[in-house]
Design a protein around this motif. Structure first.
Motif, PDB file in Angstrom:
ATOM      1  N   ARG A 121       1.002  -1.019   0.226  1.00 31.49           N
ATOM      2  CA  ARG A 121       0.058   0.320  -0.308  1.00 31.49           C
ATOM      3  C   ARG A 121       1.114   0.940  -0.166  1.00 31.49           C
ATOM      4  O   ARG A 121       0.207   2.239  -0.367  1.00 31.49           O
ATOM      5  CB  ARG A 121      -0.770   0.001   1.478  1.00 31.49           C
ATOM      6  CG  ARG A 121      -1.464  -1.217   1.368  1.00 31.49           C
ATOM      7  CD  ARG A 121      -2.741  -0.721   2.729  1.00 31.49           C
ATOM      8  NE  ARG A 121      -3.269   0.070   2.965  1.00 31.49           N
ATOM      9  CZ  ARG A 121      -4.350   0.117   3.402  1.00 31.49           C
ATOM     10  NH1 ARG A 121      -4.849  -0.786   4.627  1.00 31.49           N
ATOM     11  NH2 ARG A 121      -5.922   1.386   3.534  1.00 31.49           N
ATOM     12  N   GLY A 122       2.592   0.809   0.013  1.00 30.99           N
ATOM     13  CA  GLY A 122       3.053   2.002   0.428  1.00 30.99           C
ATOM     14  C   GLY A 122       4.331   2.111  -0.974  1.00 30.99           C
ATOM     15  O   GLY A 122       3.797   1.286  -2.193  1.00 30.99           O
ATOM     16  N   LEU A 147      -1.706   0.565  -3.781  1.00 31.51           N
ATOM     17  CA  LEU A 147      -1.586   1.595  -4.292  1.00 31.51           C
ATOM     18  C   LEU A 147      -3.173   2.875  -4.541  1.00 31.51           C
ATOM     19  O   LEU A 147      -3.316   2.175  -5.964  1.00 31.51           O
ATOM     20  CB  LEU A 147      -0.582   2.332  -4.631  1.00 31.51           C
ATOM     21  CG  LEU A 147       0.523   2.876  -3.504  1.00 31.51           C
ATOM     22  CD1 LEU A 147       2.178   3.463  -5.049  1.00 31.51           C
ATOM     23  CD2 LEU A 147       0.320   4.169  -2.739  1.00 31.51           C
ATOM     24  N   THR A 148      -3.846   3.076  -4.105  1.00 30.72           N
ATOM     25  CA  THR A 148      -4.978   3.523  -4.127  1.00 30.72           C
ATOM     26  C   THR A 148      -4.541   5.119  -5.224  1.00 30.72           C
ATOM     27  O   THR A 148      -3.060   5.715  -5.054  1.00 30.72           O
ATOM     28  CB  THR A 148      -5.679   4.349  -3.508  1.00 30.72           C
ATOM     29  OG1 THR A 148      -5.459   5.272  -3.159  1.00 30.72           O
ATOM     30  CG2 THR A 148      -6.176   3.432  -2.992  1.00 30.72           C
ATOM     31  N   ARG A 202      -4.148   8.215  -3.598  1.00 39.16           N
ATOM     32  CA  ARG A 202      -2.721   8.565  -3.073  1.00 39.16           C
ATOM     33  C   ARG A 202      -1.801   8.575  -4.038  1.00 39.16           C
ATOM     34  O   ARG A 202      -1.070   9.167  -3.847  1.00 39.16           O
ATOM     35  CB  ARG A 202      -1.966   7.158  -2.220  1.00 39.16           C
ATOM     36  CG  ARG A 202      -0.973   6.960  -1.283  1.00 39.16           C
ATOM     37  CD  ARG A 202      -1.013   7.988  -0.015  1.00 39.16           C
ATOM     38  NE  ARG A 202      -0.013   8.482   0.100  1.00 39.16           N
ATOM     39  CZ  ARG A 202       0.591   9.442   0.359  1.00 39.16           C
ATOM     40  NH1 ARG A 202       0.147  10.210  -0.905  1.00 39.16           N
ATOM     41  NH2 ARG A 202       1.807   9.917   0.640  1.00 39.16           N
ATOM     42  N   ARG A 253      -1.536  12.637  -5.042  1.00 37.98           N
ATOM     43  CA  ARG A 253      -1.127  13.430  -3.912  1.00 37.98           C
ATOM     44  C   ARG A 253       0.092  14.245  -4.434  1.00 37.98           C
ATOM     45  O   ARG A 253       0.369  13.420  -5.368  1.00 37.98           O
ATOM     46  CB  ARG A 253      -1.377  13.030  -2.464  1.00 37.98           C
ATOM     47  CG  ARG A 253      -2.192  12.668  -2.046  1.00 37.98           C
ATOM     48  CD  ARG A 253      -2.363  11.938  -0.903  1.00 37.98           C
ATOM     49  NE  ARG A 253      -3.758  11.844  -0.017  1.00 37.98           N
ATOM     50  CZ  ARG A 253      -3.134  10.523   1.090  1.00 37.98           C
ATOM     51  NH1 ARG A 253      -2.739  10.579   1.920  1.00 37.98           N
ATOM     52  NH2 ARG A 253      -4.515  10.180   1.512  1.00 37.98           N
ATOM     53  N   PHE A 278       3.414  12.165  -4.479  1.00 35.04           N
ATOM     54  CA  PHE A 278       3.643  11.478  -5.270  1.00 35.04           C
ATOM     55  C   PHE A 278       3.528  12.097  -6.482  1.00 35.04           C
ATOM     56  O   PHE A 278       4.802  11.673  -7.450  1.00 35.04           O
ATOM     57  CB  PHE A 278       2.636  10.487  -5.554  1.00 35.04           C
ATOM     58  CG  PHE A 278       2.754   8.687  -6.129  1.00 35.04           C
ATOM     59  CD1 PHE A 278       3.758   8.265  -5.802  1.00 35.04           C
ATOM     60  CD2 PHE A 278       2.406   9.219  -7.682  1.00 35.04           C
ATOM     61  CE1 PHE A 278       3.880   6.940  -6.322  1.00 35.04           C
ATOM     62  CE2 PHE A 278       3.105   7.827  -8.287  1.00 35.04           C
ATOM     63  CZ  PHE A 278       3.003   7.173  -7.517  1.00 35.04           C
ATOM     64  N   ASN A 302     -10.920   6.705  -4.876  1.00 37.37           N
ATOM     65  CA  ASN A 302     -10.515   6.097  -3.131  1.00 37.37           C
ATOM     66  C   ASN A 302     -10.742   4.490  -3.103  1.00 37.37           C
ATOM     67  O   ASN A 302      -9.179   4.302  -2.555  1.00 37.37           O
ATOM     68  CB  ASN A 302     -12.198   6.642  -2.361  1.00 37.37           C
ATOM     69  CG  ASN A 302     -11.770   7.939  -2.254  1.00 37.37           C
ATOM     70  OD1 ASN A 302     -10.595   8.837  -2.275  1.00 37.37           O
ATOM     71  ND2 ASN A 302     -12.575   8.797  -2.292  1.00 37.37           N
ATOM     72  N   THR A 332      -7.442   0.516  -7.351  1.00 40.48           N
ATOM     73  CA  THR A 332      -6.009   0.991  -7.027  1.00 40.48           C
ATOM     74  C   THR A 332      -4.656   0.303  -8.736  1.00 40.48           C
ATOM     75  O   THR A 332      -4.929  -0.131  -9.252  1.00 40.48           O
ATOM     76  CB  THR A 332      -5.217  -0.702  -6.501  1.00 40.48           C
ATOM     77  OG1 THR A 332      -6.099  -1.919  -7.335  1.00 40.48           O
ATOM     78  CG2 THR A 332      -6.550  -0.497  -4.904  1.00 40.48           C
TER      79      THR A 332
END
Length: 292
Positions: free
Chosen positions: A64-65, A79-80, A83, A86, A89, A110, A113
């Protein structure tokens, strides 16, 4: 009048690591992995898919990162889009962030992925032309803790496929520290599925331009000859500017490579001709913004 509700999955497994997810898929080959579910659940609701089981990937923190690795960014498949959109990123991989922000309305961004965008491989996937232009690689997790890497273009073209119980764990993207642009057009106002998209990435270290066109074919298209031609015109040691005529010629070169003229005396249908003009305009604008 009767209605038939979709049959629910018989089992749901929620692993907390990538290897646990692979083990769950090994134990139940008919199960389907699910992360955001933006495409999977739509298929279930429409009756096109009846999974015997689901392996949820939402609790796997390791995907997730992202992290840095030998001049690359190792992006977790979980990762969505939200995210990736932003600012922090965007400073890392601008074109991928732009594609994430254009992926759809907030509820889709949201939940959806990066790995799901790749695994679904829908022609309109916004991240796909960016990953193709970046020449990203996929880190595939398999049974017994096995890991292997394949180019993302190989998976999208069907040259290499995921094996039984394999999952996309990470996406390995080179950090070029150079301008990148993603543009797309949709059939309506606001966020929506692309009717055409273009990603342009500059690679000053190799004095190259990479371009990929999405949504007009089953997989992103790379106009390699157009890339080499325009790269030869750029003053890489100077201001990198190009005349408007060169930008326009690049757009036409890209469009003609991706949507070629038919053989013989046939003419392109008006809708296809309009699509080719759209691709030419996107490629011209994307390169112009990257060089500016």
């Amino acid at each position: 009048m009767t209605t038939h509700a979709p049959q629910a999955a018989q089992s749901v497994t929620l692993p907390t690591s990538l290897d646990e997810a692979v083990a769950a898929l090994t134990a139940m080959p008919a199960a389907v992995p699910v992360a955001g579910g933006t495409d999977l659940m739509a298929a279930v609701n429409k009756g096109r898919l009846r999974p015997a089981g689901l392996v949820g990937l939402g609790r796997i923190n390791e995907i997730r990162g992202w992290q840095y690795q030998d001049g690359h960014a190792l992006l977790g498949a979980g990762l969505t889009h939200a995210r990736m959109g932003r600012p922090d990123f965007a400073a890392l991989i601008p074109a991928l962030a732009a594609s994430a922000r254009a992926a759809g309305p907030p509820q889709i961004r949201n939940a959806g992925t990066l790995g799901g965008n790749i695994a679904t491989a829908a022609p309109t996937g916004d991240a796909l032309p960016v990953l193709a232009a970046l020449e990203a690689d996929l880190v595939i997790a398999g049974p017994g803790g096995a890991r292997r890497e394949i180019p993302v273009s190989h998976l999208l073209a069907g040259r290499e496929m995921l094996g039984p119980a394999e999952l996309i764990g990470f996406v390995r993207v080179p950090l070029l520290h150079a301008p990148q642009v993603f543009l797309k057009v949709t059939g309506r106002t606001g966020p929506g599925r692309a009717s055409a998209s273009v990603a342009v990435v500059l690679d000053p270290a190799r004095r190259g331009v990479r371009c990929a066109v999405g949504a007009i074919a089953p997989m992103p298209l790379r106009p390699l000859e157009a890339e080499r031609w325009i790269a030869s015109l750029i003053d890489w040691d100077g201001d990198r500017g190009l005349a408007p005529e060169a930008l326009a010629a690049f757009g036409e070169y890209v469009a003609a490579a991706c949507i070629p003229d038919p053989q013989g005396d046939e003419q392109l249908p008006p809708a296809i001709l309009h699509l080719r003009r759209t691709v030419a305009a996107l490629a011209r604008r994307a390169l112009g913004r990257a060089l500016s």
